[in-house]
Design an enzyme around this catalytic site. Structure first.
Site, mmCIF file in Angstrom:
data_model
loop_
_atom_site.group_PDB
_atom_site.id
_atom_site.type_symbol
_atom_site.label_atom_id
_atom_site.label_comp_id
_atom_site.label_asym_id
_atom_site.label_seq_id
_atom_site.Cartn_x
_atom_site.Cartn_y
_atom_site.Cartn_z
ATOM 1 N N ASP A 1 59.118 30.341 52.332
ATOM 2 C CA ASP A 1 59.279 29.744 51.270
ATOM 3 C C ASP A 1 59.402 31.044 50.252
ATOM 4 O OD1 ASP A 1 59.261 28.792 48.469
ATOM 5 O OD2 ASP A 1 57.365 27.332 48.927
ATOM 6 N N ASN B 1 70.459 33.448 48.669
ATOM 7 C CA ASN B 1 71.392 32.260 48.475
ATOM 8 C C ASN B 1 70.485 30.978 47.910
ATOM 9 O OD1 ASN B 1 73.349 30.256 49.268
ATOM 10 N ND2 ASN B 1 72.049 29.863 50.767
ATOM 11 N N TYR C 1 69.093 25.240 35.179
ATOM 12 C CA TYR C 1 69.810 26.309 36.162
ATOM 13 C C TYR C 1 70.600 27.293 35.535
ATOM 14 C CZ TYR C 1 73.572 26.510 39.986
ATOM 15 O OH TYR C 1 74.404 26.938 41.018
ATOM 16 N N LYS D 1 70.508 31.216 36.280
ATOM 17 C CA LYS D 1 71.581 32.013 36.922
ATOM 18 C C LYS D 1 72.101 33.006 36.091
ATOM 19 C CE LYS D 1 71.864 29.646 40.743
ATOM 20 N NZ LYS D 1 71.784 30.417 42.095
#
Length: 254
Positions: free
Chosen positions: A64, A91, A157, A161
């Site tokens: 994890d 990733n 998100y 990012k």
């Protein structure tokens, strides 16, 4: 000097977080086919094993990324098996709920941050420490088009990012003395399960309020972009790399 058949060059090694699905899986299979060693890390052992396909140069390590000790163990096991790591493909990530900020729960925010940001930090930290001891290496951070321009109802998100951009620049700067290179790889609409989270293939919400079925491009082509960056000599930096489906809403997001 060309290596003789009796003394071939050592295979290079990549650690891939989120290696059991999507672009992580596609990248692992592509690089294994090209003679690399691939360490597939992720939370679900079954998907990692399926992605590795029993390849002798694949190492499956359930982990994890939100747990720094688990990430350190990934690099320890990779080093024990292959001697060293050359590249990290950072990733692992999730989209989170497609809602406006006033509908975003604190629990959902914490989950997106823990995986997309804390997880990326944990993996980058472990890779940086490893590369300092082994003469350098390359970190490829999976950003997103949302690291440049947001998608409607993607605040969690998008924020995480955008943070990847700062992480990548800091790694590149602080890594200069150690030959550590960092790339922010921003991918738009590769054909993965992530697209289903915001409806790109069924009709993604646009700034106009319309829903549009957006173009996609094959996972194999995104994996090839990762492989291109991974194989570059450390004398070359690729600070930022954007690859999108042709014709997708990007500039101005439609």
């Amino acid at each position: 000097m060309t290596p003789s058949p009796e003394n071939p060059p050592a295979a290079r090694t990549i650690v891939i977080t989120g290696g059991g699905t999507g672009i992580g899986k596609a990248t692992a299979r592509l690089l294994l086919a090209r003679g690399w060693n691939a360490v597939l890390a992720g939370r679900t052992e079954a998907t990692l094993v399926q992605a590795a396909e029993g390849h002798p140069n694949a190492l499956v390590v359930p982990a994890d990324v939100t747990d720094p000790q688990a990430v350190d163990s990934v690099f320890a096991q990779a080093t024990q098996r292959f001697g060293r790591v050359d590249v990290l493909f950072n990733n692992a990530g999730i989209f989170g709920p497609a809602v406006a900020i006033d509908e975003l729960t604190s629990q959902a925010w914490d989950e997106v941050c823990s995986i997309n940001l804390t997880g990326a930090m944990n993996a980058a930290r472990a890779a940086f420490a490893h590369f300092k001891l082994h003469g350098g290496g390359r970190i490829i951070n999976n950003g997103s088009i949302s690291a440049q321009v947001p998608r409607v109802n993607s605040v969690a998100y998008t924020v995480t990012k955008h943070a990847i951009a700062g992480l990548t620049k800091s790694l590149e700067l602080d890594g200069r003395p150690y030959r550590i290179r960092a790339t922010q790889l921003d991918i738009g609409n590769t054909a993965s399960d992530l697209l289903d989270d915001f409806g790109a293939t069924q009709g993604a919400l646009q700034p106009s309020g319309q829903r549009v079925v957006e173009p996609t491009f094959p996972l194999a082509e995104a994996a090839d972009a990762v492989a291109y960056i991974a194989q570059m000599p450390l004398g070359t930096s690729i600070n930022q790399f954007t690859i999108t489906a042709g014709g997708m809403p990007y500039i101005g997001r439609g």
